[in-house]
Design an enzyme around this catalytic site. Structure first.
Site, PDB file in Angstrom:
ATOM      1  N   GLU A   1       0.931  -1.211   0.135  1.00 39.57           N
ATOM      2  CA  GLU A   1       0.108   0.118   0.002  1.00 39.57           C
ATOM      3  C   GLU A   1       0.949   1.730   0.411  1.00 39.57           C
ATOM      4  O   GLU A   1       1.870   0.970   0.708  1.00 39.57           O
ATOM      5  CB  GLU A   1      -0.540   0.008   1.385  1.00 39.57           C
ATOM      6  CG  GLU A   1      -1.760   1.334   1.645  1.00 39.57           C
ATOM      7  CD  GLU A   1      -2.058   1.408   3.007  1.00 39.57           C
ATOM      8  OE1 GLU A   1      -1.396   0.704   4.063  1.00 39.57           O
ATOM      9  OE2 GLU A   1      -3.334   1.939   2.550  1.00 39.57           O
TER      10      GLU A   1
ATOM     11  N   ASN B   1      -6.747   6.056  -1.744  1.00 33.34           N
ATOM     12  CA  ASN B   1      -5.860   5.463  -1.247  1.00 33.34           C
ATOM     13  C   ASN B   1      -6.283   4.072  -2.640  1.00 33.34           C
ATOM     14  O   ASN B   1      -7.477   3.272  -2.011  1.00 33.34           O
ATOM     15  CB  ASN B   1      -6.024   4.786  -0.416  1.00 33.34           C
ATOM     16  CG  ASN B   1      -4.646   3.758   0.246  1.00 33.34           C
ATOM     17  OD1 ASN B   1      -4.300   3.305  -0.236  1.00 33.34           O
ATOM     18  ND2 ASN B   1      -4.754   4.275   1.879  1.00 33.34           N
TER      19      ASN B   1
ATOM     20  N   LYS C   1      -9.277   1.919  -2.142  1.00 34.38           N
ATOM     21  CA  LYS C   1      -9.433   1.194  -0.901  1.00 34.38           C
ATOM     22  C   LYS C   1     -11.502   1.899  -0.451  1.00 34.38           C
ATOM     23  O   LYS C   1     -11.420   2.717  -0.153  1.00 34.38           O
ATOM     24  CB  LYS C   1      -8.024   1.935   1.047  1.00 34.38           C
ATOM     25  CG  LYS C   1      -8.440   1.508   2.149  1.00 34.38           C
ATOM     26  CD  LYS C   1      -7.544   1.713   2.215  1.00 34.38           C
ATOM     27  CE  LYS C   1      -7.092   1.216   3.509  1.00 34.38           C
ATOM     28  NZ  LYS C   1      -5.959   1.503   4.255  1.00 34.38           N
TER      29      LYS C   1
ATOM     30  N   GLU D   1      -6.230   8.851   8.105  1.00 36.06           N
ATOM     31  CA  GLU D   1      -6.413   8.522   6.638  1.00 36.06           C
ATOM     32  C   GLU D   1      -8.174   9.053   5.765  1.00 36.06           C
ATOM     33  O   GLU D   1      -8.370   9.261   4.620  1.00 36.06           O
ATOM     34  CB  GLU D   1      -6.674   7.316   5.695  1.00 36.06           C
ATOM     35  CG  GLU D   1      -5.504   5.985   6.053  1.00 36.06           C
ATOM     36  CD  GLU D   1      -5.668   4.705   5.642  1.00 36.06           C
ATOM     37  OE1 GLU D   1      -6.423   4.335   4.718  1.00 36.06           O
ATOM     38  OE2 GLU D   1      -5.000   3.729   6.598  1.00 36.06           O
TER      39      GLU D   1
ATOM     40  N   CYS E   1      -4.715  -3.171   2.849  1.00 38.88           N
ATOM     41  CA  CYS E   1      -4.434  -3.037   3.864  1.00 38.88           C
ATOM     42  C   CYS E   1      -5.378  -2.818   5.292  1.00 38.88           C
ATOM     43  O   CYS E   1      -6.277  -4.129   5.822  1.00 38.88           O
ATOM     44  CB  CYS E   1      -4.034  -1.530   5.049  1.00 38.88           C
ATOM     45  SG  CYS E   1      -3.150  -1.407   6.125  1.00 38.88           S
TER      46      CYS E   1
ATOM     47  N   ASN F   1       0.039  -0.448   5.584  1.00 34.28           N
ATOM     48  CA  ASN F   1       1.416  -0.567   6.065  1.00 34.28           C
ATOM     49  C   ASN F   1       0.165  -0.530   7.626  1.00 34.28           C
ATOM     50  O   ASN F   1      -0.537   0.560   7.983  1.00 34.28           O
ATOM     51  CB  ASN F   1       1.267   1.549   6.008  1.00 34.28           C
ATOM     52  CG  ASN F   1       2.304   1.502   4.579  1.00 34.28           C
ATOM     53  OD1 ASN F   1       3.622   2.074   4.649  1.00 34.28           O
ATOM     54  ND2 ASN F   1       1.595   1.246   3.687  1.00 34.28           N
TER      55      ASN F   1
HETATM   56  N1  CDV Z   1      -3.092   1.448   6.508  1.00 27.40           N
HETATM   57  C1  CDV Z   1      -4.067   0.760   7.175  1.00 27.40           C
HETATM   58  O1  CDV Z   1      -5.290   0.420   7.329  1.00 27.40           O
HETATM   59  N2  CDV Z   1      -3.879   0.853   8.636  1.00 27.40           N
HETATM   60  C2  CDV Z   1      -4.811  -0.293   9.306  1.00 27.40           C
HETATM   61  C3  CDV Z   1      -4.141   0.125  10.521  1.00 27.40           C
HETATM   62  C4  CDV Z   1      -4.448   1.598  11.721  1.00 27.40           C
HETATM   63  C5  CDV Z   1      -4.549  -0.596  12.296  1.00 27.40           C
HETATM   64  C6  CDV Z   1      -4.382  -1.757   9.525  1.00 27.40           C
HETATM   65  O2  CDV Z   1      -5.521  -2.412   9.908  1.00 27.40           O
HETATM   66  O3  CDV Z   1      -3.183  -2.364   9.277  1.00 27.40           O
END
Ligand code: CDV
Length: 312
Positions: free
Chosen positions: A46, A106, A123, A142, A168, A193
């Site tokens: 990501e 994103n 996303k 975000e 993510c 991330n």
């Molecule tokens: N980049 C993300 O979406 N990170 C989230 C954190 C905030 C928990 C994740 O679900 O990994």
């Protein structure tokens, strides 16, 4: 057998001051290695072109704009696409997208062996908050920097299989995998991330975060009988730690390859897409076993609705 040899290209940290060209050079070095190891497809994390900037609050428009791509490929990323085309490697790449209308997402794209973009995903599940929060040990903005994705969870035919994408936090939501499972997905690609600690719960450290990551990835793979390729951006970004733990998970939910470092690291695995068939035709034969008449709440309501209290 339908083998897709996948390279999960974990990235170590990208510092705030690191220029795009330096990052793209790292992505290209990983692609060189992927090619040498016979990969058909390379999967990057990501927001693979920048530091994980939602941890920073700023109102400086120029600084904010500097984190987004307005075209893909653009001047900085074109050499990566050229290399992918030369090696006939398909690619998943996550980045911050700013549209011509000024909308911000994103985003991840999927290319074919010719370097053409065959799929785009934005996303859907944006974690965090939309305004500066002084209570947190670091920000997760975000909802400030992006709109929720507007493209749903499509799948695409690519490399002789059916591929889907998510990003993510999407991995924590079973709906993400099921919507793709209902389209016959055979390989789900995702970058992430994930901060190593919870900014609202300091005792939740990297071990728990890695456990949760694997838990949802393995469940998503098994419950939909699909390969899952999950790729981290990891390590210390300007003092802020991100977990590693990139994995390739088979359709039985087993981890078949996992990263050992928090640096640039390539995992390569020959995935047989026909390994998805058994689960899809037996225990997870959706057409025979699902009972949609009982699932109405899944789309009819968002938050929890508690049962009424018994009368005293
Ligand atoms: N980049 C993300 O979406 N990170 C989230 C954190 C905030 C928990 C994740 O679900 O990994």
């Amino acid at each position: 057998m339908r083998i897709v040899t996948v390279a999960a290209a974990q990235l170590g940290p990208i510092q705030r001051a690191e220029p795009r060209e330096a990052v793209v050079a790292r992505l290209m070095a990983l692609m060189e290695e992927a090619h040498a190891r016979g990969a058909d497809l390379i999967v990057y994390p990501e927001l693979a072109l920048t530091t994980f900037f939602p941890r920073y609050y700023t109102t400086d428009a120029a600084e904010i704009d500097g984190w987004y791509e307005t075209e893909m490929p653009g001047p900085a990323t074109r050499p990566l696409f050229d290399l992918a085309r030369r090696y006939r490697i398909a690619m998943y790449l996550g980045y911050a997208e700013r549209t011509p209308e000024g909308r911000r997402f994103n985003t991840a794209i999927l290319t074919d062996r010719e370097g053409a973009i065959v799929g785009k995903y934005r996303k859907v599940h944006l974690p965090g908050h939309g305004a500066y929060d002084p209570e947190r040990s670091f920000q997760h903005l975000e909802k400030y920097y992006f709109e929720p994705g507007d493209l749903g969870f499509p799948v695409w035919r690519n490399l002789g299989g059916i591929m889907g994408m998510c990003i993510c936090n999407d991995r924590r939501w079973p709906e993400t995998f099921r919507v793709m499972g209902l389209q016959g997905v055979e390989m789900v690609l995702l970058g992430y991330n994930t901060p190593s600690t919870n900014s609202q719960k300091p005792e939740e450290g990297p071990e728990k975060r890695l456990f949760h990551s694997n838990l949802v990835l393995q469940a998503g793979a098994y419950q939909n009988s699909t390969w899952v390729v999950a790729v981290a951006k990891a390590g210390l970004e300007d003092g802020h730690p991100l977990i590693g733990g990139s994995v390739i998970v088979n359709p039985d939910g087993e981890v078949v390859a996992s990263a050992q470092t928090e640096a640039d690291e390539l995992l390569v695995h020959a995935c047989d897409l026909d390994d998805t068939v058994f689960g899809k035709q037996t225990i997870f034969d959706f057409a025979r076993h699902r009972r949609v008449e009982h699932y109405g709440r899944i789309t009819a309501q968002t938050g929890v609705v508690l049962p009424t209290e018994p009368k005293a």
